[in-house]
Motif scaffolding. Structure first.
Motif, short mmCIF file in Angstrom:
data_model
loop_
_atom_site.label_atom_id
_atom_site.label_comp_id
_atom_site.label_asym_id
_atom_site.label_seq_id
_atom_site.Cartn_x
_atom_site.Cartn_y
_atom_site.Cartn_z
N PRO A 60 -14.17 -14.96 22.17
CA PRO A 60 -15.30 -14.07 22.46
C PRO A 60 -15.43 -13.76 23.95
CG PRO A 60 -15.94 -15.77 20.90
CD PRO A 60 -14.56 -16.13 21.37
N GLY A 61 -15.53 -12.47 24.25
CA GLY A 61 -15.72 -12.03 25.63
C GLY A 61 -14.45 -11.78 26.40
N ARG A 62 -13.30 -12.12 25.84
CA ARG A 62 -12.06 -12.00 26.61
C ARG A 62 -11.55 -10.56 26.66
NH1 ARG A 62 -6.45 -15.49 25.80
NH2 ARG A 62 -5.39 -14.69 27.67
N TYR A 63 -11.64 -9.85 25.54
CA TYR A 63 -11.15 -8.48 25.47
C TYR A 63 -12.20 -7.59 24.81
CZ TYR A 63 -6.45 -10.48 26.22
OH TYR A 63 -5.36 -11.15 26.70
N TYR A 64 -11.87 -6.32 24.75
CA TYR A 64 -12.62 -5.33 23.98
C TYR A 64 -11.78 -4.95 22.77
CZ TYR A 64 -14.12 -0.58 22.69
OH TYR A 64 -14.51 0.55 22.01
N SER A 65 -12.39 -4.93 21.60
CA SER A 65 -11.71 -4.46 20.38
C SER A 65 -12.77 -3.84 19.47
CB SER A 65 -11.01 -5.61 19.67
OG SER A 65 -10.44 -5.17 18.45
N TYR A 66 -12.66 -2.54 19.28
CA TYR A 66 -13.66 -1.80 18.49
C TYR A 66 -13.69 -2.35 17.07
CZ TYR A 66 -16.27 2.37 17.00
OH TYR A 66 -17.23 3.23 16.53
N THR A 67 -14.87 -2.74 16.60
CA THR A 67 -14.99 -3.32 15.27
C THR A 67 -16.31 -2.95 14.63
OG1 THR A 67 -15.10 -5.39 14.03
CG2 THR A 67 -15.76 -5.50 16.34
N ASN A 68 -16.24 -2.37 13.44
CA ASN A 68 -17.46 -2.03 12.72
C ASN A 68 -18.26 -3.27 12.31
OD1 ASN A 68 -17.38 0.90 12.52
ND2 ASN A 68 -15.56 0.62 11.27
#
Length: 556
Positions: A177-185
């Motif tokens: 958590p918090g390491r990257y961005y990944s678009y997720t619904n």
């Protein structure tokens, strides 16, 4: 059917302008209707679906027009009062509800989500509500996992119970958590459920009381029961292989990620509030525009269901969306008081491109075009560019990507259909779409690794991989059944006509393309096989856009 106070209007024919103050006015002068109509020439067809848009200046709607048909079976045209779905444009409404709940003091944005969802696994590090808003949670996209299972969105009536069940079955995250961005619904469905668990109201009831009602959005609601009758709703259409229009509707009850039923005029009322704070006040405005920050300290440009950035030199706050055949785009240019809302019921519509063409007419001289440049950017020896061409591996996910040389530029994705990256220097390549690749200092005797940045992924290291041409004996190593309890699916791998074929429970399947040792691709998904101490393949993993390293155990 939910109770609504509908505004009484006269029927508007397709393409008819909606009366309003200063219709067509702009800082750059009067906008000719012909110029607006030209933007939508491909959708102004009485035999096909279309679009509706509206424009506001300083909060006052100055234009609304519609094109094409809302219902092809009944020959009903779209109008500015037609109800569409704007897809993920809905996310800013969900973020707004979550933030209002935080401002009420009923939750804290830094709360661990397991306080509200004890059924979610403990991943060792907390996932906060704020991470759900900013797509930095690491949670896999539940809809993508459902597709891996064999039930992609639009093929089954999914509910929030399904979404939560899938999310709670994931033994691993895409990343810490918090390491990257990944678009997720998933994060936005969980927010809708969180509001319901905290307030005891349905998400629609809370939204009506706190957002839609106070802002006068009388034709807006959440699609929490797709069977309900919605007055003046358009039907979504896609073009079939036979060249004819076919219905493609979101027959599902998940919402919060999307699922907003609304009009172009109502969307403008909401986006105006992001300037005024009539609902929520100054702290609401701040939190809605507060961009997510990764552990590295890097800001990601994604705020409260909003993308914050620039368009042709103008500050822009926007979000696009797609659900089934619906397309949507809501954009605001705060420094110029201009906002554009657009929705279409044609899957082929480029909602962002259409909305921005309208915006450019109203922004006039504020738009700054990039100076014309050679298509190849700076002058780079094509032979040097060719040295970068080949296959690469995303070191985060294992996904395969391909770069091909095109003179002094590169293409990401291979072939003439790939995204063109123009040379900014001998080792850096960029595109207007915001993708950049910077190669590391030369590798002795081979291609160097590189750092890639896109709108959704920052500082991604990609490494070159060699070609993989497996023999029949090599392919035999992978044959067998592979099971994922996280996706509740078993795949079978067989060798047919010299190729490795992945099959589902119905015996349907397609050949996999070998890309690097123990890795194959198919349709944007990379399958990676893992070996035990004896060299035998013991498991496989799957990586695609919104699901990373989903593991499959080999069935004995």
């Amino acid at each position: 059917m939910k109770t609504r106070l509908w505004t009484l209007i006269l029927p508007l024919s397709a393409g008819l302008a909606c009366a309003g103050p200063n219709p067509g006015g702009s800082a750059g002068g009067t906008i000719e209707l012909a110029a607006l109509d030209a933007v939508f020439s491909d959708f102004n067809d009485p035999n096909g679906p279309g679009c509706a848009f509206a424009v506001s200046r300083d909060g006052q709607q100055v234009m609304a027009r519609a094109y094409g048909m809302a219902n092809l079976e009944w020959d009903i045209p779209n109008t500015p009062e037609t109800v569409f779905e704007p897809g993920s444009v809905s996310k800013q409404f969900t973020a707004a509800a979550t933030i209002l709940l935080a401002l009420d003091g009923r939750i804290d944005l830094d709360d661990d989500i397991r306080e509200y969802f004890p059924e979610m696994p403990d991943y060792g590090e907390p996932i906060t509500v704020r991470m759900l808003i900013h797509h930095t949670s690491g949670l896999r996209d539940w809809g993508s996992v459902a597709g891996i299972e064999g039930w992609p969105r639009t093929t089954r009536i999914h509910t929030h119970s399904h979404a939560l069940d899938i999310a709670s079955r994931q033994r691993a995250l895409n990343y810490a958590p918090g390491r990257y961005y990944s678009y997720t619904n998933t994060g936005y469905n969980l927010q809708a459920m969180l509001v319901e668990r905290v307030t005891g109201q349905t998400f629609d009831e809370f939204s009506q009381a706190r957002i839609f009602g106070p802002l006068g959005m009388t034709k807006t609601e959440w699609r929490d029961d797709f069977t309900e009758i919605v007055e003046e709703r358009s039907v979504g259409y896609r073009r079939g292989e036979d060249g004819q229009w076919h219905m493609l509707m979101p027959f599902e009850n998940v919402h919060g990620n999307g699922g907003l039923l609304t009009t172009v005029g109502d969307l403008l009322k909401f986006t105006r509030n992001l300037d005024t704070g009539d609902v929520g006040g100054p702290e609401f405005i701040r939190l809605m525009h507060d961009e997510g920050t990764l552990d590295s300290g890097r800001r990601i440009g994604y705020a409260g269901g909003l993308r914050v950035g620039e368009y042709k030199g103008v500050r822009e706050v926007r979000h696009s969306g797609s659900t089934a055949a619906y397309r949507g785009f809501l954009t605001r240019y705060p420094d110029h008081g201009v906002a554009v809302s657009l929705m279409c019921n044609a899957r082929e519509a480029d909602s962002g491109g259409l909305a921005r063409q309208v915006a450019e007419l109203y922004l006039a001289d504020a738009i700054t075009e990039a100076s014309p440049a050679d298509p190849a950017g700076v002058d780079v020896d094509p032979a040097r560019v060719a040295a970068f061409a080949g296959g690469y591996r995303d070191t985060r996910t294992g996904q395969y990507l391909e770069l091909t040389a095109d003179g002094s530029s590169l293409r990401l994705g291979g072939g003439i259909q790939g995204l063109q990256l123009m040379a900014a220097s001998e080792t850096e390549f960029t595109s207007p779409a915001g993708v950049s690749i910077a190669f590391e200092p030369g590798a002795e005797g081979g291609r160097p690794a590189a750092i890639m940045n896109t709108s959704g992924a920052v500082d991604v290291r990609i490494e070159p991989v060699g070609e993989f041409s497996p023999t029949a004996a090599d392919l035999a190593d992978y044959v067998g059944a592979y099971r994922s309890d996280e996706a509740e699916v078993t795949y079978w791998l067989e060798v047919e006509d010299g190729s490795l074929v992945l099959k589902d429970r119905y015996g349907d399947g397609e050949a996999l393309d070998p890309v690097y040792p123990d890795a194959f691709t198919q349709g944007g998904t990379t399958y990676i096989f893992h070996r035990g101490d004896g060299g035998r393949v013991t498991e496989a993993s799957l990586s695609q856009g919104r699901v990373w390293d989903l593991r499959f155990d080999r069935v004995p």
